[in-house]
Design a protein around this motif. Structure first.
Motif, short mmCIF file in Angstrom:
data_model
loop_
_atom_site.label_atom_id
_atom_site.label_comp_id
_atom_site.label_asym_id
_atom_site.label_seq_id
_atom_site.Cartn_x
_atom_site.Cartn_y
_atom_site.Cartn_z
N ILE A 93 0.96 -1.12 0.21
CA ILE A 93 0.13 0.23 0.12
C ILE A 93 0.77 1.15 0.15
O ILE A 93 0.73 2.11 -0.75
CB ILE A 93 -0.94 0.03 1.08
CG1 ILE A 93 -1.95 -1.32 0.95
CG2 ILE A 93 -1.76 1.32 1.23
CD1 ILE A 93 -2.90 -1.32 2.24
N ALA A 94 2.00 1.31 0.73
CA ALA A 94 2.78 2.48 0.77
C ALA A 94 3.44 2.71 -0.50
O ALA A 94 3.75 3.99 -0.50
CB ALA A 94 3.89 2.27 1.92
N ARG A 95 3.69 1.50 -1.09
CA ARG A 95 4.50 1.78 -2.38
C ARG A 95 3.54 2.18 -3.62
O ARG A 95 4.13 2.21 -4.64
CB ARG A 95 4.83 0.70 -2.86
CG ARG A 95 6.38 0.21 -2.07
CD ARG A 95 6.85 -1.08 -2.30
NE ARG A 95 8.22 -1.46 -1.33
CZ ARG A 95 8.94 -2.43 -1.40
NH1 ARG A 95 8.36 -3.66 -2.15
NH2 ARG A 95 9.86 -2.72 -0.53
N ARG A 96 2.35 2.23 -3.27
CA ARG A 96 1.24 2.54 -4.61
C ARG A 96 1.50 3.82 -5.19
O ARG A 96 1.93 4.72 -4.13
CB ARG A 96 -0.10 2.50 -4.31
CG ARG A 96 -0.57 0.87 -3.89
CD ARG A 96 -2.12 0.85 -3.77
NE ARG A 96 -2.41 -0.60 -3.56
CZ ARG A 96 -2.68 -1.52 -4.43
NH1 ARG A 96 -2.79 -1.12 -5.63
NH2 ARG A 96 -3.17 -2.72 -4.04
N PRO A 97 1.43 4.06 -6.42
CA PRO A 97 1.58 5.21 -6.88
C PRO A 97 0.67 6.60 -6.05
O PRO A 97 -0.28 6.30 -5.86
CB PRO A 97 1.61 5.43 -8.27
CG PRO A 97 0.57 4.06 -8.80
CD PRO A 97 1.10 3.28 -7.36
N GLN A 120 -15.55 10.93 1.23
CA GLN A 120 -14.45 10.56 1.42
C GLN A 120 -14.12 8.98 1.14
O GLN A 120 -14.97 8.22 1.32
CB GLN A 120 -13.99 10.84 2.74
CG GLN A 120 -14.10 12.35 3.04
CD GLN A 120 -13.42 12.81 4.54
OE1 GLN A 120 -12.40 12.53 4.68
NE2 GLN A 120 -14.26 13.35 5.07
N TYR A 121 -12.89 8.41 1.13
CA TYR A 121 -12.42 7.04 1.02
C TYR A 121 -11.68 6.82 2.22
O TYR A 121 -10.60 7.46 2.39
CB TYR A 121 -11.96 6.77 -0.24
CG TYR A 121 -12.58 6.85 -1.37
CD1 TYR A 121 -13.37 5.71 -1.52
CD2 TYR A 121 -12.73 7.72 -2.32
CE1 TYR A 121 -14.47 5.72 -2.82
CE2 TYR A 121 -13.31 7.84 -3.43
CZ TYR A 121 -14.37 6.78 -3.64
OH TYR A 121 -15.28 6.74 -4.69
N ALA A 126 -6.90 7.65 5.54
CA ALA A 126 -7.52 8.19 4.51
C ALA A 126 -6.98 8.41 3.15
O ALA A 126 -5.77 8.62 3.43
CB ALA A 126 -8.44 9.24 5.14
N CYS A 127 -7.80 8.18 1.95
CA CYS A 127 -6.88 8.29 0.81
C CYS A 127 -7.68 9.11 -0.04
O CYS A 127 -9.02 9.29 0.02
CB CYS A 127 -6.61 6.87 0.20
SG CYS A 127 -7.99 6.05 -0.15
N LEU A 132 -7.00 3.76 -7.68
CA LEU A 132 -5.90 2.76 -7.97
C LEU A 132 -6.19 1.53 -7.20
O LEU A 132 -5.94 0.64 -7.76
CB LEU A 132 -4.47 3.40 -7.49
CG LEU A 132 -3.95 4.69 -8.60
CD1 LEU A 132 -2.61 5.13 -7.88
CD2 LEU A 132 -3.62 3.92 -10.06
N LEU A 133 -6.65 1.72 -5.96
CA LEU A 133 -7.00 0.69 -5.19
C LEU A 133 -8.18 -0.17 -5.71
O LEU A 133 -8.19 -1.46 -5.66
CB LEU A 133 -7.44 1.01 -3.68
CG LEU A 133 -6.33 1.66 -2.81
CD1 LEU A 133 -6.71 2.12 -1.28
CD2 LEU A 133 -5.32 0.67 -2.79
#
Length: 612
Positions: free
Chosen positions: A19-23, A107-108, A137-138, A145-146
């Motif tokens: 998750i941390a590496r997602r663009p 929100q997500y 939160a993203c 992307l997710l």
């Protein structure tokens, strides 16, 4: 879409790293970490709801409880996979955990969740209790992307492994209790795909051909094209070749050409008695997916049970096909026996009828000649009558013998017909001279209709055989007609091309007893009559129509029979090739004839007025 490892573990797992590496830049830190707890039924409806930070996001339990999950402000971003996980927890009665993206107003939010069934006494669980906490939160871009790939649930340690084991055990139990190969293929692919939340799962038959496997079932979640029926050439897939040759699991990675994502692949051969009989190919496109040894061992144990099920089902399918072949052979033999018995019966019946038909004219000849020999004739005129009756009986006997000889030639395939030009007028005149007295003797009308042409109609056939066909058809018409009459018509059929000389269609129409629809298929069978009980009443050998059909076909024509049923008369037609296509004279209708007569009368009146 796997977002973290089991929430029961405090160790940061590869999912968190993924998750941390997602663009999209660094993820936002969660504004708070509060406790979340709610109860849902199998449809996802909230039965109760409590969240420490509900007020922060404008949520109230009254806005959520009892309302369909599709209508509330706090719901999973991808609903179908989430509900699937709830149903699996309820079906298996085991807890599970995963991380999931929720939509909260605009929100997500990503939550780490644990699901547990609410057990009941003497009843299956119908609701789950969900506990968890907010991970982060993203932004919308990060959420999209997710959501690009379907949610992936990570394999759980502890109680999670029991969860998957129970799920696969249930699938294996269902497979062991069926002998339907198609069902085994599909249940295996669906069971593995849904339980392990795979991107794709192939179940292949091996060997489909030498060195090849065929995809029999295809589970997929990403909308990819179905591959069922495709053949895999194993030398082009080394990891599949290795799985089959070693009977050991093989895990590898591969870049998917369509999505460009790295795929984690696990290939395991199913086997029975040490021989491979299938292939399981599992695909996972989650960046965090790593095939752990416990997972591989679980799938391998499942594959062993599938191999046994496939072996039993294949043996059953083979036995069933053999039984079906034997049954079909039995039915074919029974049908052949029935046809042979029917043919024997018909020939025996034919011989009995023929012996009667032969004796009748023969006895007539002997009887009348005996009267003459014994001097029983009173005068020369009566003696002449006796001789004439003996002659008729001899002609009848000759016709019967000719029919028997003809059918014998036809049955032996030795019938030869010489084709020559035949004038239709001569043929019809000859037939009429022979048939009209017979029709008048039964008080039946008899009419022959021919088209008007500028030149004679010339057929391409054999005069004697065409005469024989017409006499057979007209003889039957007179025999089976008691009132009304018989009509013979000739039509010139349109040519199909300029080189085609065309055909003449001759029809024999009577107002006789007709034939029921269900009995018409027996009309052209040799040695057969439509109703054997009528044999004594009407006489005949039952060969007339069969012989006529073979003769017409030998002259490149065809015979057809039409009747609307018993008591409704019948029509027999046959076609004969033309030696040359005649020029037809257009016939005027009665209205046109009347109009011409009126014009002629008017012209006469005009002439009279002029004269005056």
């Amino acid at each position: 879409m796997t977002l973290s490892e089991d929430s029961s573990s405090s160790v940061v797992g590869p999912a968190d790293v993924a998750i941390a590496r997602r663009p999209g830049g660094p993820l936002q830190k969660p504004p708070s970490i509060g406790d979340l707890i709610f109860i849902q039924d199998a449809a996802g409806t909230y039965l109760s709801f409590s969240w420490k930070d509900a007020d922060r996001y404008g949520l109230g339990s009254t806005d959520l409880v009892g309302r369909p999950i599709e209508e509330v402000e706090f719901a999973p971003a991808a609903l179908a996979p989430y509900l699937q996980r709830i149903r699996m927890v309820l079906d298996l009665g085991s807890p599970g955990g995963f991380s999931y993206l929720f939509r909260c107003g605009g929100q997500y939010l990503v939550f780490d969740l644990a699901l547990s069934p609410i057990l009941q006494v003497n009843a299956l669980p119908s609701a789950v209790i969900v506990t968890g906490h907010l991970l982060y939160a993203c932004t919308d871009d990060q959420a999209h992307l997710l959501l690009e790939s379907p949610p992936r649930f990570s394999t759980l340690r502890g109680s999670g492994s029991i969860f998957y084991q129970k799920a696969l055990t249930r699938v294996a139990w269902n497979i062991r209790h069926t002998l339907d190969l198609d069902a085994i293929w599909q249940q295996t692919a669906t069971g593995l795909g849904e339980t392990l939340n795979l991107s794709r799962c192939w179940v292949c038959a091996y060997p489909a051909e030498e060195g090849k496997a065929q995809i029999m079932a295809d589970y997929r979640q990403d909308g990819a094209a179905e591959c069922v029926g495709q053949t895999l050439d194993l030398p082009h897939f080394p990891y599949l070749q290795q799985a089959v040759s070693t009977l050991q699991p093989v895990s590898t990675t591969q870049i998917d050409e369509e999505s460009g994502r790295e795929m984690a692949i696990l290939a395991i051969a199913t086997c029975h008695d040490g021989q491979p009989n299938g292939l399981l190919v599992l695909y996972q496109d989650d960046e965090a997916q790593v095939w752990r040894q416990s997972e591989i061992e679980l799938v391998q144990e499942f594959a062993e049970q599938i191999g046994t099920g496939l072996a039993h089902a294949s043996l059953y399918a083979t036995s069933r096909r053999q039984a079906e072949r034997l049954m079909q052979q039995y039915h074919d033999l029974e049908e052949s026996r029935r046809q042979a018995e029917e043919a024997s019966r018909l020939k025996s019946e034919f011989l009995a009828n023929t012996s009667h038909e032969l004796r009748t004219p023969l006895n007539g000849m002997i009887g009348f000649l005996k009267l003459i020999v014994d001097g029983m004739a009173d005068d020369p005129e009566e003696q002449g009558e006796f001789i004439e009756e003996a002659y008729r009986s001899a002609v009848n006997l000759n016709d019967i013998i000719n029919d028997i000889l003809d059918i014998a030639k036809i049955e032996a395939g030795k019938l030869e017909i010489e084709i020559n030009p035949v004038k239709l007028d001569d043929l019809m005149d000859d037939v009429e001279r022979f048939i009209r007295p017979q029709a008048e003797h039964k008080h039946l009308s008899f009419k022959i209709c021919k088209p008007e042409t500028r030149d004679p109609i010339i057929l391409n056939g054999n005069y004697q055989r065409l005469r024989q066909v017409l006499l057979n058809l007209l003889g039957n018409a007179i025999k089976f007609t008691h009132e009304g009459g018989i009509t013979v018509t000739t039509d010139i059929l349109p040519r199909q091309s300029d080189q085609d000389k065309g055909y003449a269609k001759i029809s024999v129409v009577d107002t006789g007893i007709g034939v029921s629809l269900e009995k018409q298929d027996r009309l052209f069978q040799s040695f057969s009559q439509v109703d054997g009980s009528r044999t004594r009443q009407y006489g005949g050998t039952g060969l007339g129509l069969a012989i006529s059909q073979k003769l017409v076909e030998a002259m490149k024509g065809e015979v057809n029979f039409y009747s609307l049923g018993e008591g409704l008369g019948s029509t027999v037609t046959f076609t004969v090739p033309l030696h040359q296509h005649p020029v037809l004279i257009a016939r005027q209708s009665e209205e046109e004839d009347a109009d011409l007569a009126d014009l002629a009368d008017l012209a006469d009146l005009v002439d009279l007025d002029t004269m005056e």
